[in-house]
Scaffold this active site. Structure first.
Site, PDB file in Angstrom:
ATOM      1  N   ARG A 250       0.802  -1.210   0.046  1.00  0.00           N
ATOM      2  CA  ARG A 250       0.181  -0.074  -0.003  1.00  0.00           C
ATOM      3  C   ARG A 250       0.976   1.283  -0.067  1.00  0.00           C
ATOM      4  NH1 ARG A 250      -3.326  -1.094   4.014  1.00  0.00           N
ATOM      5  NH2 ARG A 250      -5.317  -1.693   2.537  1.00  0.00           N
ATOM      6  N   ALA A 251       2.092   1.205   0.571  1.00  0.00           N
ATOM      7  CA  ALA A 251       2.852   2.404   0.609  1.00  0.00           C
ATOM      8  C   ALA A 251       3.476   2.780  -0.780  1.00  0.00           C
ATOM      9  CB  ALA A 251       3.983   2.074   1.647  1.00  0.00           C
TER      10      ALA A 251
END
Length: 364
Positions: A250-251
């Site tokens: 997700r980052a």
């Protein structure tokens, strides 16, 4: 004019362009407004650091100019919507009654003290913020509607933290601190006093900057789809995320989208590594893990777990220092899994007590 707009007209909003000493927060809010799919902004900081003031100021820059507050006592039905009971009773028709997510479409959904909300509500609003759609299936109703909004959640760390699974789903995070610079504090106080004394006059002084900021925001939204990422930008993002030891991907996704939004805001022709560096902290501050080695996490040169080698070295050091241990300890048997240390068990003393006369068996 809706209720929210009327409320804004009755209570003037502090201009976004007049915020002082909040550059990281202003950048994060603008990026979330350019690309609501980032997943919103989590603002952490002590009381009195202009968290709610910044949220209201951002809403004014959006075309709709709408700010929807999610109260802490709100139910799930009020947030996502539910069956319209009045229509069922009156007409016998099944109709959907929209919730706060529908009202926040094209605006700002503001959640003060989001860390005090029930996890179910946080899950629901984060799902809608990331997908741009709210789907409700309950009470015989299956309904979906657009819910593209800028999610802004604020929290005071002294009052509790969000679960790691939830805090990771916020796209960006900004940690505010108390200001201890005398000149900055004086400038903030002077601006606030001037606004409270003459709100309309104060706002008029920033009208040009506000209009310019709103135009930049509109142009950035239009330019966003035309920007892409080259392999060098992807590699830089991967390196930063690996170095931060983040969980999942997700980052990486958020960092790329945030860098693209920043490039669109500055009307750049391409997304560069510099854009990535300028958004990296807001993406990683709530996802970063320590890379320090922990016992058992790494294997030694012979492939054995590090914990085993540490245990053997520990026992070796005890053996080497056995001359310093008491004699009783030296004569103790070899350690086993049930040992609590190298000292032997000490005997306990017992004392005889007076005999107890047994009672007779109770007759039935």
């Amino acid at each position: 004019m809706n209720a929210t707009t009327r409320g804004a007209a009755q209570r003037p909003v502090f201009p976004f362009a007049a915020l002082i000493g909040q550059a990281p927060l202003q950048q994060a809010l603008l990026l979330a407004a350019i690309d609501p799919g980032l997943g919103g902004v989590l603002v952490s900081g002590p009381r009195g650091t202009a968290k709610s003031t910044a949220a209201r100021a951002l809403a004014e820059l959006l075309p709709q100019g709408q700010l929807v507050n999610l109260p802490l006592g709100a139910s799930e039905d009020r947030l996502i919507g539910t069956l319209d009971i009045e229509s069922v009773l009156r007409d016998g028709a099944v109709r959907f009654s929209p919730g706060l997510l529908a009202k926040a479409h094209q605006g700002v959904l503001y959640v003060d003290e989001v860390n005090l909300l029930p996890d179910a509500l946080v899950d629901a609003l984060l799902d809608a913020a990331a997908s741009g759609t709210n789907t409700v299936e309950r009470d015989g109703v299956s309904h979906s509607h657009d819910a593209s909004f800028v999610l802004i959640g604020t929290m005071n760390p002294e009052e509790g933290e969000l679960r790691p699974q939830l805090i990771d789903r916020f796209g960006l995070m900004v940690e505010l601190q108390n200001c201890f610079d005398a000149q900055v504090r004086q400038a903030i106080v002077k601006a606030r006093l001037a606004f409270d004394l003459d709100p309309q006059g104060f706002r008029a002084g920033y009208a040009g900057q506000q209009a310019e900021c709103a135009e930049r925001l509109r142009a950035a939204r239009e330019a966003l789809p035309q920007l892409s990422f080259d392999d060098a930008v992807h590699a830089h993002v991967s390196a930063l995320c690996i170095d931060a030891a983040v969980d999942g991907l997700r980052a990486d996704l958020v960092m790329l989208r945030a860098a693209r939004a920043l490039a669109a805001l500055e009307q750049a022709r391409a997304v560069t590594a510099e854009h990535v560096d300028r958004v990296a902290e807001a993406v990683l501050v709530h996802r970063r893990h320590s890379r320090e080695s922990q016992p058992g996490d790494h294997a030694g040169e012979n492939g054995e777990p590090q914990r085993a080698s540490q245990a053997s070295s520990s026992s070796s050091s005890v053996s080497a220092d056995s001359s310093l241990a008491p004699a009783a300890a030296q004569s103790a048997p070899a350690s086993s899994d049930n040992d609590w240390g190298y000292l032997p068990a000490e005997p306990t003393h017992t004392t005889r007590v007076k005999g107890v006369i047994p009672l007779g068996v109770k007759k039935r």
